[in-house]
Scaffold this active site. Structure first.
Site: not given
Length: 266
Positions: A78, A133
């Site tokens: 993440h 991301c």
């Protein structure tokens, strides 16, 4: 001349209810590819990849390299952001990677990573490959390998792990994590899964979880000649494979023209 690599993959994020599926496979796939190209590889998988362990492993690898050495660090997991406190971010947010212990508030800021990457000797080649991301759109590429029902974004909203009193005021535009500044802060090259307004996607191909960027980057690499440069490799990934209708992410390559012309993993 030595070639060393660190491959990080985190699926398990305790306390967040936001586990991923393909990151450990990503790390192992990068490790296998790099080992096959002569690298000595260390991996940090799930609970091994605490913030302290990530900082220690990155710092040791980069600061210990000598002129002529090549260092590769891959990260799959993440990404997130925190409010900027030193005024160096135009959007008011520091981007960050999410270690395994992010649920305890352990976040690895882009400012911290830039310091680590800046601490290498002249003549050391450093490459960061980040399948998280940061994060566009257009509709092209090939979705034929993608399993039905996929994908999922590799972005961990600050509200999941940050205390409510530490969150910024509501109403500000969303800015997703971007590590592009690292290539101007000590790292020679950065390959990123997407632009800073997109998500990198966690998905599955032929029944096996993977990050979309990692899967297609390695697929493209396998078809390249041994003399291929990083620029050649990047062109083979995008727009041939990414973005697609279901995977609206535009991979990025940051670095000098000279660095982009280096032979891949040389």
């Amino acid at each position: 001349m030595t070639k060393k690599a660190l491959c990080i993959g985190i699926n398990d994020y305790p306390g967040t209810q936001n586990d991923l599926n393909g990151c450990v496979n990503d790390a192992r796939d990068w490790a296998a590819t790099l080992t096959g190209r002569g690298f000595t590889v260390t991996t940090l998988i799930d609970a091994q990849a605490t913030k302290a362990a990530m900082v220690s492993a990155m710092s040791s690898l980069i600061s210990g390299a000598a002129k002529g050495d090549t260092v590769v660090i891959t990260y799959s997991g993440h990404g997130t952001w925190v409010p900027d406190k030193n005024g160096d971010e135009p959007d008011g947010r520091d981007e960050a990677l999410c270690p395994w212990d992010i649920g305890s508030g352990k976040v690895l800021l882009d400012d911290e990573i830039a310091v680590i990457f800046g601490n290498h000797a002249p003549g050391v080649r450093v490459l960061l490959i980040s399948d998280s991301c940061h994060s566009g759109s257009v509709t092209r590429g090939d979705d034929s390998d993608l399993d039905p029902g996929m994908p999922r974004a590799r972005f961990l909203p600050p509200s999941v792990w940050m205390k409510p009193e530490d969150l910024p005021p509501a109403g500000r535009a969303l800015s997703l994590p971007s590590l592009s500044g690292l290539s101007r802060s000590g790292g020679d090259l950065l390959m990123a899964g997407c632009t800073d307004t997109q998500f990198s996607w966690d998905t599955s191909f032929k029944g096996r979880p993977n990050g979309a960027f990692t899967y297609y980057a390695l697929k493209a690499l396998a078809a390249l000649p041994a003399t291929a440069s990083y620029a050649n490799w990047f062109k083979a990934i995008s727009p041939t494979y990414l973005p697609t209708n279901q995977l609206p992410q535009n991979p990025q390559l940051f670095g000098s023209r000279t660095a982009k012309a280096w032979k891949v993993f040389s």
